[in-house]
Design an enzyme around this catalytic site. Structure first.
Site, PDB file in Angstrom:
ATOM      1  N   HIS A  20       0.837  -1.194   0.000  1.00  0.00           N
ATOM      2  CA  HIS A  20       0.000   0.000   0.000  1.00  0.00           C
ATOM      3  C   HIS A  20       0.873   1.246   0.000  1.00  0.00           C
ATOM      4  O   HIS A  20       2.101   1.162  -0.146  1.00  0.00           O
ATOM      5  CB  HIS A  20      -1.005  -0.023   1.157  1.00  0.00           C
ATOM      6  CG  HIS A  20      -0.385  -0.107   2.522  1.00  0.00           C
ATOM      7  ND1 HIS A  20       0.495   0.824   2.996  1.00  0.00           N
ATOM      8  CD2 HIS A  20      -0.521  -1.032   3.509  1.00  0.00           C
ATOM      9  CE1 HIS A  20       0.869   0.508   4.217  1.00  0.00           C
ATOM     10  NE2 HIS A  20       0.286  -0.631   4.555  1.00  0.00           N
ATOM     11  N   HIS A  23       4.140   1.443   2.205  1.00  0.00           N
ATOM     12  CA  HIS A  23       5.233   0.626   1.657  1.00  0.00           C
ATOM     13  C   HIS A  23       5.824   1.295   0.423  1.00  0.00           C
ATOM     14  O   HIS A  23       7.035   1.335   0.232  1.00  0.00           O
ATOM     15  CB  HIS A  23       4.728  -0.756   1.233  1.00  0.00           C
ATOM     16  CG  HIS A  23       4.013  -1.526   2.294  1.00  0.00           C
ATOM     17  ND1 HIS A  23       2.763  -2.062   2.094  1.00  0.00           N
ATOM     18  CD2 HIS A  23       4.369  -1.866   3.555  1.00  0.00           C
ATOM     19  CE1 HIS A  23       2.392  -2.708   3.188  1.00  0.00           C
ATOM     20  NE2 HIS A  23       3.335  -2.604   4.084  1.00  0.00           N
ATOM     21  N   CYS A 128      -1.207  -7.993  23.410  1.00  0.00           N
ATOM     22  CA  CYS A 128      -2.151  -7.792  22.303  1.00  0.00           C
ATOM     23  C   CYS A 128      -1.758  -8.745  21.181  1.00  0.00           C
ATOM     24  O   CYS A 128      -0.642  -8.664  20.667  1.00  0.00           O
ATOM     25  CB  CYS A 128      -2.134  -6.345  21.805  1.00  0.00           C
ATOM     26  SG  CYS A 128      -3.134  -6.153  20.298  1.00  0.00           S
ATOM     27  N   CYS A 131      -0.920  -6.939  17.809  1.00  0.00           N
ATOM     28  CA  CYS A 131       0.403  -6.295  17.758  1.00  0.00           C
ATOM     29  C   CYS A 131       1.532  -7.293  17.976  1.00  0.00           C
ATOM     30  O   CYS A 131       2.692  -6.969  17.729  1.00  0.00           O
ATOM     31  CB  CYS A 131       0.535  -5.222  18.828  1.00  0.00           C
ATOM     32  SG  CYS A 131      -0.634  -3.881  18.665  1.00  0.00           S
ATOM     33  N   CYS A 145      -5.705  -1.630  23.526  1.00  0.00           N
ATOM     34  CA  CYS A 145      -4.561  -1.452  22.630  1.00  0.00           C
ATOM     35  C   CYS A 145      -4.838  -0.234  21.748  1.00  0.00           C
ATOM     36  O   CYS A 145      -5.894  -0.151  21.130  1.00  0.00           O
ATOM     37  CB  CYS A 145      -4.369  -2.691  21.762  1.00  0.00           C
ATOM     38  SG  CYS A 145      -3.377  -2.348  20.286  1.00  0.00           S
ATOM     39  N   HIS A 148      -5.413  -1.512  17.996  1.00  0.00           N
ATOM     40  CA  HIS A 148      -6.485  -2.467  17.678  1.00  0.00           C
ATOM     41  C   HIS A 148      -7.784  -2.200  18.435  1.00  0.00           C
ATOM     42  O   HIS A 148      -8.795  -2.812  18.139  1.00  0.00           O
ATOM     43  CB  HIS A 148      -6.000  -3.899  17.925  1.00  0.00           C
ATOM     44  CG  HIS A 148      -4.910  -4.299  16.970  1.00  0.00           C
ATOM     45  ND1 HIS A 148      -3.571  -4.120  17.262  1.00  0.00           N
ATOM     46  CD2 HIS A 148      -4.974  -4.805  15.728  1.00  0.00           C
ATOM     47  CE1 HIS A 148      -2.849  -4.530  16.232  1.00  0.00           C
ATOM     48  NE2 HIS A 148      -3.668  -4.944  15.290  1.00  0.00           N
ATOM     49  N   LYS A 294      -4.442   7.184  10.648  1.00  0.00           N
ATOM     50  CA  LYS A 294      -3.286   6.490  10.100  1.00  0.00           C
ATOM     51  C   LYS A 294      -3.776   5.452   9.097  1.00  0.00           C
ATOM     52  O   LYS A 294      -4.758   4.772   9.334  1.00  0.00           O
ATOM     53  CB  LYS A 294      -2.513   5.806  11.237  1.00  0.00           C
ATOM     54  CG  LYS A 294      -1.235   5.132  10.755  1.00  0.00           C
ATOM     55  CD  LYS A 294      -0.602   4.308  11.866  1.00  0.00           C
ATOM     56  CE  LYS A 294       0.257   3.212  11.267  1.00  0.00           C
ATOM     57  NZ  LYS A 294       0.762   2.272  12.248  1.00  0.00           N
ATOM     58  N   LYS A 297      -4.660  -1.317   6.816  1.00  0.00           N
ATOM     59  CA  LYS A 297      -5.604  -2.198   6.164  1.00  0.00           C
ATOM     60  C   LYS A 297      -6.876  -2.333   6.991  1.00  0.00           C
ATOM     61  O   LYS A 297      -7.982  -2.331   6.473  1.00  0.00           O
ATOM     62  CB  LYS A 297      -4.949  -3.571   5.976  1.00  0.00           C
ATOM     63  CG  LYS A 297      -5.689  -4.452   5.010  1.00  0.00           C
ATOM     64  CD  LYS A 297      -5.039  -5.828   4.977  1.00  0.00           C
ATOM     65  CE  LYS A 297      -5.855  -6.776   4.129  1.00  0.00           C
ATOM     66  NZ  LYS A 297      -5.420  -8.161   4.316  1.00  0.00           N
TER      67      LYS A 297
END
Ligand code: ZN
Length: 509
Positions: A20, A23, A128, A131, A145, A148, A294, A297
C-alpha cells in the site's frame, strides 16, 4: 557533496498486508536517493524485503487453509511484482525465511547468549495478539490497545530476555556524541527522552507451544525467536550473505515513526551486544493520513500503488508524494490534490513547455537545432538552472524532497516566462529574425535537457521520454556536468512533441 558509500534500507514489510501507500512511499524514497546519489558518483546499495514469521502470519495462513510458507511466498512475491510494475528499483530483496538469514540470526543469538546478555525468566503481562507484543499499562488507551482498540489478554509464560537495559547508558551517551544518528532532530529528542527512563529488558522468544512459525533459538529448541531479533538483523544478514560487510557502517535506515523505538533503542542495543558498530543514520518519516487517521488495512482506507499507476502513471504518483510530504512530518493524502499537482506542475509547467519548444523546433526548423547567440536574457535562463541544481542538491541532502522539487520548478517557471518574454512565435513572422528564433529554441532545448537530468531521480520515466524526444541517448542522463550549450551538436534533430502528462479533469470518486 558527500562521497562516502550509502547503504540504504527500507523496513522489511510484514506479509500480513498487500503493498500500500506506506510501503510504496518508503521504497520510492530509497529509489529516489539511490538514483540521485549514483548520478553524483556515490556508491549506493539498496535493500528491501519481507518480514514473514510470527503469530499473525501463522493465523492468516491457517484462515486461508495454506501452510505459512505458501502464504508468505504469495505476499512476498506480490511485493516484488508490484515494485517492478511501479518502476521501483532496489539492489537486493531479502526474506526473513531465506536460509542464510535464518542461520545468521541464530549465529547472532548464540553470540549474545554466550556473552550473558540473554537470560531465561518468567514474564507476566498484557499481551495484544494483533500487535504481537506485551503492553505496559500506561501505553493503553482506556485499557485498550491503541492500534487495535481491544483489551489485551493477561498472560504469563517463561521466556528468554535480552538484557537491553545493560546498554541504555551507552546508547544515551552515543546519541549525545552523535546527534545526527537520528534525523529529523525531533525524533532524536523523543528517543533521548525515552532513554532517560528505565527501558527494561526485551522479551525475545515465544514458546513453540504457542508459535512454531519462527526461527528456533540456537540454545533452546523449545522456543522460536520473537519478531525483532528476526526482523532487524536482516540489515546485516543480507550484507554478510552478499559479501558486502564493508558497507555495514554506511547503513542509512529509512523508517516510519511507528517503528522508531524498535530502530532507535532495540536495534542499536542489539548491535552493541553483538559487538557490531552502529548504523550511520535513521531517516524517520511521518505518516500518510487519510480522513485524518493512520492508513492501515484494518481501517479500510488503502491506496494501492498500481491503481494510482493506472489512473495517473507512476511518475505523477511519485511526484505528488514527494512534493506533498515534508519528510519527517505527517501529510494528508488526497487524490484531488494529486490531480491538481498533476495538472499544474506536470501537465502545465513541464508538459506544455516541452510541447511548445518541440513544436516550434519542428515548425520553423524541421526539428534541426540551430546555433546559439547568447544574449543577457539567455544567460539569465541558464543561471536559473544552475541555481536550481545547487538548491536541489542542498535540499535532497537533507531529504527535503518537496523543497528540492520547488527549486527545480522555479527554474521551469523562469523558462515559461522566458518563452513569453522572448516571444519566438512572434519573431518568426519576420524571416530576418529566424536565426534569433533558432537561438532561443536552442537555449530552451538546453533547459529541457537539464530539467530531464535533474528530474530523473523523481520522474524517471518522464526523464527518459523527454531525452528521447530531444534525440539524446539515455546514458547521458547522468552526465550532469555536461556544459550548457554542448548537448546539441550542429544538425542535431529533435522529435515532434508528445503529451508527457495528459491533463486529468477530475479525480474519480
Ligand atoms: Zn494491538
Amino acid at each position: 557533496m558527500p562521497t562516502d558509500p550509502l547503504y540504504l534500507t527500507t523496513p522489511l514489510f510484514y506479509v500480513n498486508a498487500e503493498p500500500h501507500l506506506g510501503h510504496f512511499y518508503i521504497t520510492m524514497v530509497g529509489d529516489v536517493l539511490a538514483r540521485f546519489w549514483r548520478a553524483r558518483g556515490r556508491t549506493v546499495f539498496t535493500l528491501t524485503g519481507t518480514d514473514e514469521h510470527g503469530d499473525k502470519i501463522a493465523q492468516a495462513a491457517a484462515d486461508a487453509g495454506v501452510e505459512p510458507r505458501a502464504h508468505a511466498d504469495r505476499v512476498s512475491n506480490l511485493f516484488r511484482t508490484t515494485w517492478e510494475e511501479a518502476g521501483l528499483r532496489y539492489d537486493h530483496f531479502i526474506r526473513t525465511t531465506d536460509t542464510y538469514h535464518v542461520a545468521f540470526v541464530q549465529k547472532v543469538l548464540a553470540e549474545v547468549h554466550a556473552r550473558g546478555d540473554i537470560y531465561f525468566s518468567s514474564y507476566r503481562g498484557l499481551y495484544c495478539y494483533g500487535c504481537e507484543r506485551f503492553y505496559q499499562e500506561r501505553e493503553l488507551v482506556d485499557g485498550l490497545c491503541p492500534d487495535h482498540k481491544v483489551a489485551p489478554a493477561e498472560i504469563s509464560e517463561e521466556n528468554y530476555f535480552f538484557r537491553m537495559s545493560a546498554y541504555q547508558e551507552r546508547l544515551l551517551a552515543t546519541l549525545e556524541k552523535q546527534p545526527d544518528l537520528i534525523f529529523p532532530d525531533g525524533y532524536r529528542r523523543e528517543v533521548t527522552a525515552l532513554l532517560r527512563e528505565p527501558i527494561g529488558d526485551l522479551c525475545i522468544s515465544r514458546p513453540k507451544s504457542r508459535l512454531t512459525w519462527g526461527i528456533t533459538l540456537p540454545f533452546d529448541d523449545r522456543y522460536v525467536t520473537y519478531v525483532w531479533f528476526d526482523a532487524l538483523v536482516n540489515y546485516v544478514s543480507a550484507l554478510d550473505h552478499l559479501g558486502k560487510m564493508d558497507l555495514w557502517p554506511a547503513a542509512h535506515h529509512l523508517i516510519g515513526k511507528d517503528i522508531l523505538k524498535q530502530h532507535a533503542v532495540f536495534w542499536p542495543t542489539m548491535l552493541m551486544a553483538a559487538g557490531l558498530p552502529l548504523f550511520r543514520r535513521l531517516y524517520v518519516h511521518g505518516h500518510w493520513q487519510m480522513d485524518a487517521g493512520k492508513m492501515s488495512k484494518s481501517l479500510g482506507n488503502v491506496v494501492r500503488p498500481l491503481e494510482m499507476k493506472a489512473r495517473y502513471g507512476n511518475d505523477a504518483f511519485r511526484y505528488y508524494l514527494l512534493r506533498e510530504m515534508a519528510y519527517g512530518q505527517d501529510a494528508e493524502f488526497s487524490e484531488d490534490a494529486l490531480v491538481t499537482r498533476l495538472n499544474a506542475d506536470l501537465a502545465n509547467s513541464l508538459g506544455n513547455l516541452a510541447s511548445r519548444i518541440l513544436a516550434m523546433q519542428q515548425r520553423y526548423f524541421q526539428g534541426v537545432i540551430q546555433p546559439r547567440s547568447p544574449e543577457p536574457i539567455d544567460d539569465a535562463l541558464r543561471e536559473a538552472f544552475v541555481t536550481a541544481r545547487r538548491e536541489l542538491e542542498a535540499r535532497i541532502g537533507e531529504l527535503a524532497f518537496h523543497r528540492g522539487l520547488e527549486a527545480l520548478w522555479r527554474a521551469l517557471d523562469h523558462a515559461n516566462k522566458y518563452v513569453v518574454e522572448t516571444a519566438p512565435f512572434t519573431l518568426a513572422k519576420d524571416k530576418a529574425r529566424l536565426p534569433r528564433v533558432g537561438a532561443i529554441l536552442h537555449e530552451l532545448s538546453e533547459a529541457l535537457r537539464v530539467t530531464a537530468q535533474l528530474a530523473e531521480p523523481f520522474l524517471p520515466e518522464t526523464a527518459r521520454r523527454l531525452f528521447g524526444l530531444l534525440g539524446l541517448p539515455d546514458e547521458r542522463l547522468a552526465h550532469l556536468d555536461l556544459p550548457w550549450g554542448q548537448a546539441f551538436a550542429p544538425g542535431h534533430h529533435t522529435s515532434a512533441p508528445e503529451a508527457l502528462f495528459p491533463r486529468v479533469e477530475v479525480a474519480p470518486a
